[in-house]
Design an enzyme around this catalytic site. Structure first.
Site, PDB file in Angstrom:
ATOM      1  N   MET A   1      43.580  10.366  14.720  1.00 45.14           N
ATOM      2  CA  MET A   1      44.389  11.166  14.344  1.00 45.14           C
ATOM      3  C   MET A   1      44.165  11.712  13.006  1.00 45.14           C
ATOM      4  SD  MET A   1      46.502  13.166  15.624  1.00 45.14           S
ATOM      5  CE  MET A   1      47.640  12.505  17.061  1.00 45.14           C
ATOM      6  N   ARG A   2      43.473  11.104  11.856  1.00 47.01           N
ATOM      7  CA  ARG A   2      43.645  11.675  10.578  1.00 47.01           C
ATOM      8  C   ARG A   2      42.467  12.693  10.884  1.00 47.01           C
ATOM      9  NH1 ARG A   2      43.981   5.970   7.674  1.00 47.01           N
ATOM     10  NH2 ARG A   2      42.832   5.647   9.715  1.00 47.01           N
TER      11      ARG A   2
ATOM     12  N   HIS B   1      53.008  -2.946  24.632  1.00 44.48           N
ATOM     13  CA  HIS B   1      53.510  -2.934  23.432  1.00 44.48           C
ATOM     14  C   HIS B   1      54.850  -3.484  23.147  1.00 44.48           C
ATOM     15  CE1 HIS B   1      50.906   0.986  23.056  1.00 44.48           C
ATOM     16  NE2 HIS B   1      50.316  -0.114  22.266  1.00 44.48           N
TER      17      HIS B   1
ATOM     18  N   ASN C   1      45.139 -12.197  16.775  1.00 49.50           N
ATOM     19  CA  ASN C   1      45.118 -10.781  17.544  1.00 49.50           C
ATOM     20  C   ASN C   1      43.744 -10.368  17.965  1.00 49.50           C
ATOM     21  OD1 ASN C   1      45.578  -8.504  18.523  1.00 49.50           O
ATOM     22  ND2 ASN C   1      47.083  -7.931  16.984  1.00 49.50           N
TER      23      ASN C   1
ATOM     24  N   LEU D   1      53.335   4.976  18.267  1.00 48.38           N
ATOM     25  CA  LEU D   1      52.046   5.829  18.237  1.00 48.38           C
ATOM     26  C   LEU D   1      50.670   5.148  17.394  1.00 48.38           C
ATOM     27  CD1 LEU D   1      54.001   8.994  17.946  1.00 48.38           C
ATOM     28  CD2 LEU D   1      53.582   7.911  20.084  1.00 48.38           C
TER      29      LEU D   1
ATOM     30  N   ARG E   1      48.237 -13.138  20.596  1.00 44.36           N
ATOM     31  CA  ARG E   1      48.646 -11.833  21.270  1.00 44.36           C
ATOM     32  C   ARG E   1      47.937 -11.831  22.888  1.00 44.36           C
ATOM     33  NH1 ARG E   1      48.386  -5.546  19.374  1.00 44.36           N
ATOM     34  NH2 ARG E   1      49.631  -4.846  21.210  1.00 44.36           N
TER      35      ARG E   1
ATOM     36  N   LYS F   1      41.647 -10.740  14.428  1.00 46.71           N
ATOM     37  CA  LYS F   1      42.593 -10.644  13.299  1.00 46.71           C
ATOM     38  C   LYS F   1      43.164 -12.106  13.440  1.00 46.71           C
ATOM     39  CE  LYS F   1      43.438  -5.807  13.276  1.00 46.71           C
ATOM     40  NZ  LYS F   1      44.351  -4.759  13.819  1.00 46.71           N
TER      41      LYS F   1
ATOM     42  N   GLU G   1      53.571  -6.625  14.703  1.00 46.88           N
ATOM     43  CA  GLU G   1      53.353  -7.585  15.864  1.00 46.88           C
ATOM     44  C   GLU G   1      53.100  -8.742  15.650  1.00 46.88           C
ATOM     45  OE1 GLU G   1      50.802  -4.017  16.784  1.00 46.88           O
ATOM     46  OE2 GLU G   1      51.463  -4.247  18.834  1.00 46.88           O
TER      47      GLU G   1
ATOM     48  N   ILE H   1      49.982   5.954  13.638  1.00 51.81           N
ATOM     49  CA  ILE H   1      50.462   7.388  13.516  1.00 51.81           C
ATOM     50  C   ILE H   1      51.796   7.472  13.554  1.00 51.81           C
ATOM     51  CG2 ILE H   1      50.430   9.584  14.706  1.00 51.81           C
ATOM     52  CD1 ILE H   1      48.026   8.531  16.429  1.00 51.81           C
TER      53      ILE H   1
ATOM     54  N   ARG I   1      42.350   6.751  25.467  1.00 47.52           N
ATOM     55  CA  ARG I   1      42.811   6.666  26.714  1.00 47.52           C
ATOM     56  C   ARG I   1      43.662   7.638  27.124  1.00 47.52           C
ATOM     57  NH1 ARG I   1      45.970   1.068  25.872  1.00 47.52           N
ATOM     58  NH2 ARG I   1      44.785   0.988  23.900  1.00 47.52           N
TER      59      ARG I   1
HETATM   60  P1  ADP Z   1      46.058   0.076  16.820  1.00 52.61           P
HETATM   61  O1  ADP Z   1      46.590   0.530  18.100  1.00 52.61           O
HETATM   62  O2  ADP Z   1      44.618  -0.264  16.825  1.00 52.61           O
HETATM   63  O3  ADP Z   1      46.672  -1.112  16.273  1.00 52.61           O
HETATM   64  P2  ADP Z   1      47.150   1.680  14.675  1.00 52.61           P
HETATM   65  O4  ADP Z   1      48.612   1.210  14.771  1.00 52.61           O
HETATM   66  O5  ADP Z   1      46.567   1.151  13.157  1.00 52.61           O
HETATM   67  O6  ADP Z   1      46.033   1.390  15.803  1.00 52.61           O
HETATM   68  O7  ADP Z   1      46.871   3.224  14.576  1.00 52.61           O
HETATM   69  C1  ADP Z   1      45.657   3.837  14.386  1.00 52.61           C
HETATM   70  C2  ADP Z   1      45.847   5.433  14.228  1.00 52.61           C
HETATM   71  O8  ADP Z   1      46.907   5.883  13.175  1.00 52.61           O
HETATM   72  C3  ADP Z   1      44.614   6.246  14.258  1.00 52.61           C
HETATM   73  O9  ADP Z   1      44.735   7.409  14.840  1.00 52.61           O
HETATM   74  C4  ADP Z   1      44.802   6.753  12.651  1.00 52.61           C
HETATM   75  O10 ADP Z   1      44.009   7.896  12.746  1.00 52.61           O
HETATM   76  C5  ADP Z   1      46.365   6.972  12.512  1.00 52.61           C
HETATM   77  N1  ADP Z   1      46.740   7.073  11.410  1.00 52.61           N
HETATM   78  C6  ADP Z   1      46.858   5.911  10.196  1.00 52.61           C
HETATM   79  N2  ADP Z   1      47.321   6.319   9.195  1.00 52.61           N
HETATM   80  C7  ADP Z   1      47.586   7.627   9.423  1.00 52.61           C
HETATM   81  C8  ADP Z   1      47.826   8.718   8.522  1.00 52.61           C
HETATM   82  N3  ADP Z   1      48.372   8.602   7.090  1.00 52.61           N
HETATM   83  N4  ADP Z   1      48.034   9.878   8.928  1.00 52.61           N
HETATM   84  C9  ADP Z   1      47.609  10.062  10.280  1.00 52.61           C
HETATM   85  N5  ADP Z   1      47.408   9.333  11.338  1.00 52.61           N
HETATM   86  C10 ADP Z   1      46.893   7.993  10.778  1.00 52.61           C
END
Ligand code: ADP
Length: 411
Positions: A297-298, A195, A16, A223, A107, A23, A393, A342, A255
């Site tokens: 988001m965190r 996705h 990926n 998300l 992927r 990865k 995935e 998220i 985005r």
């Molecule tokens: P990608 O699309 O790169 O695979 P992920 O599915 O890992 O991304 O999602 C990344 C998002 O998930 C980031 O915005 C991150 O802050 C959020 N995230 C991961 N764990 C938490 C959590 N415990 N609370 C809030 N947001 C989280």
């Protein structure tokens, strides 16, 4: 670097390649290849390099969590995806010595109109995928770099492309159209959706954990850094919020999501070039652009900045709006499923989205279950059940690759 031993005799590698990371996962050849569709893919090892060209860091671990490599490298040593892939492969190949891979599943973000399922990669496929680069400029080039690197290093190995678009290939023409002159539709300017590997996995998981709901009308909210929704009817995708590119639909980490196309005209008329607009829409917009704080988001949930709060409010508002739109496509809603970073881990974001949906769908969350990221987070009296299912995935790529091996008599 510690030696990595894989448990399984025959393995599939899953690659990926993202915008700044590669990865590589090692899977025991999934039992599904022998006819049992319900078996889950078994991960035996995972290696990844992040921060390519900036601050490269390599990590590799076994499925039981044992860390076998954790090293940082000078920027110049891992300057591009080719170097990154070679490094991860080197680490994993130490342990793969006795278990040579039977195939590699990649992927690939965009398969265009041609691929409704995974495909074995040859010169013609590669050329076709190259032509789709402008439609996924952030992801497709890295996906193809990984494929070429493997071809060079292991030319005899079967490579399989697994597409984020393929699961959506059966969409009705109404879900594919954009109201441009029809000739553009015929030239491939249509809504594809992305996705798909995540949604295919979730549709499969839902059949395992809630078969009654899986037969119904379900909206899945993926998300993560990227974000989209998928409408499922009886486990099949009927619409998605993403379109021709992975920019459409929901606002994401960086985005923009859906825009008034007039805003793009305005930007161009102000003198911005196509490349500048592209960089802004893919890398400077979404949560990052709105908040001015972070794309993560965190970080936004922890921030007291008013615009961080505004960005999260807008995110939840738009997600709820689009869930309503897909429920219209489905003619109702039997379940809502949250997944990805998220969706699977953030109780406050799920709560905010569901608050918007209380009036229309009678959705009520169980605060405790939501807080624990439980599998079912809605209250018993919620008119629509709400579930949390982590996605996989890479496991889905392993399953699809095994399916191709089986169908072509290689297993
Ligand atoms: P990608 O699309 O790169 O695979 P992920 O599915 O890992 O991304 O999602 C990344 C998002 O998930 C980031 O915005 C991150 O802050 C959020 N995230 C991961 N764990 C938490 C959590 N415990 N609370 C809030 N947001 C989280």
């Amino acid at each position: 670097m510690t030696t990595l031993h894989t448990a399984a005799p025959a393995v599939i590698l899953v690659v990926n390649a993202g915008s700044s990371s590669v990865k590589v996962s090692v899977y025991a050849v999934p039992e599904a290849a022998h006819g049992n569709a319900d078996i889950n893919p078994m991960l035996s090892a995972h290696g990844q390099i992040e921060g390519i060209g900036v601050a490269p860091r390599l990590r590799a671990s076994m499925a039981d969590g044992r860390v076998v490599a954790d090293e940082s490298f000078p920027q110049a040593q891992v300057a591009d995806h080719d170097a990154a892939f070679r490094l991860v492969r080197l680490v994993l190949s130490v342990g793969l010595r006795d278990h040579p891979p039977v195939a590699i599943g990649h992927r690939v973000v965009h398969g265009g109109a041609s691929y409704a399922q995974a495909v074995c990669i040859d010169d013609a496929v590669l050329e076709h995928l190259e032509a789709l680069v402008p439609l996924a400029p952030l992801h497709q080039p890295q996906n193809l770099t990984a494929i070429r690197a493997v071809r060079q290093a292991m030319p005899e190995l079967l490579q399989v492309a697994c597409f984020d678009t393929a699961f959506h290939a059966g969409h009705d023409v109404l879900a594919q159209l954009m109201a441009l002159p029809y000739a553009y539709f015929e030239r491939g300017i249509r809504r594809y959706g992305f996705h798909g590997l995540s949604y295919e996995y979730i549709a499969r998981r839902l059949r395992q954990v809630a078969p009654d709901l899986a037969e119904g009308r379900v909206v899945v909210a993926h998300l993560g850094n990227g974000a989209s929704l998928c409408a499922l009817r009886d486990g099949r995708s009927v619409d998605s919020t993403m379109g021709l590119t992975a920019l459409d639909g929901l606002p994401m980490g960086t985005r923009c999501g859906a825009l008034d196309p007039g805003a793009l005209l305005w930007l161009a008329q102000q003198g911005m070039s196509a490349a500048e607009i592209q960089a802004m829409l893919y890398q400077e917009s979404g949560l990052k652009g709105l908040s001015g704080v972070s794309s993560d988001m965190r970080a936004l949930l922890a921030s007291e900045a008013p615009r961080a709060r505004l960005a999260v409010d807008f995110y939840a508002y738009r997600a709820a709006q689009e869930i309503g739109k897909l429920a219209t496509t489905l003619g109702g809603l039997d379940a809502l499923v949250f997944t990805a970073g998220i969706g699977a881990n953030s109780p406050p974001v799920r709560a905010r989205i569901c608050e918007h949906l209380a009036g229309l769908f009678g959705i009520t969350l169980d605060a405790g279950a939501n807080g624990n990221n439980s599998q079912r987070i809605s209250r018993d009296d919620s008119r629509v059940p709400v579930l949390v299912l982590p996605t996989d995935e890479e496991g889905m790529i392993a399953l699809s690759t095994a399916r191709i091996l089986r169908d072509s008599g290689r297993l």
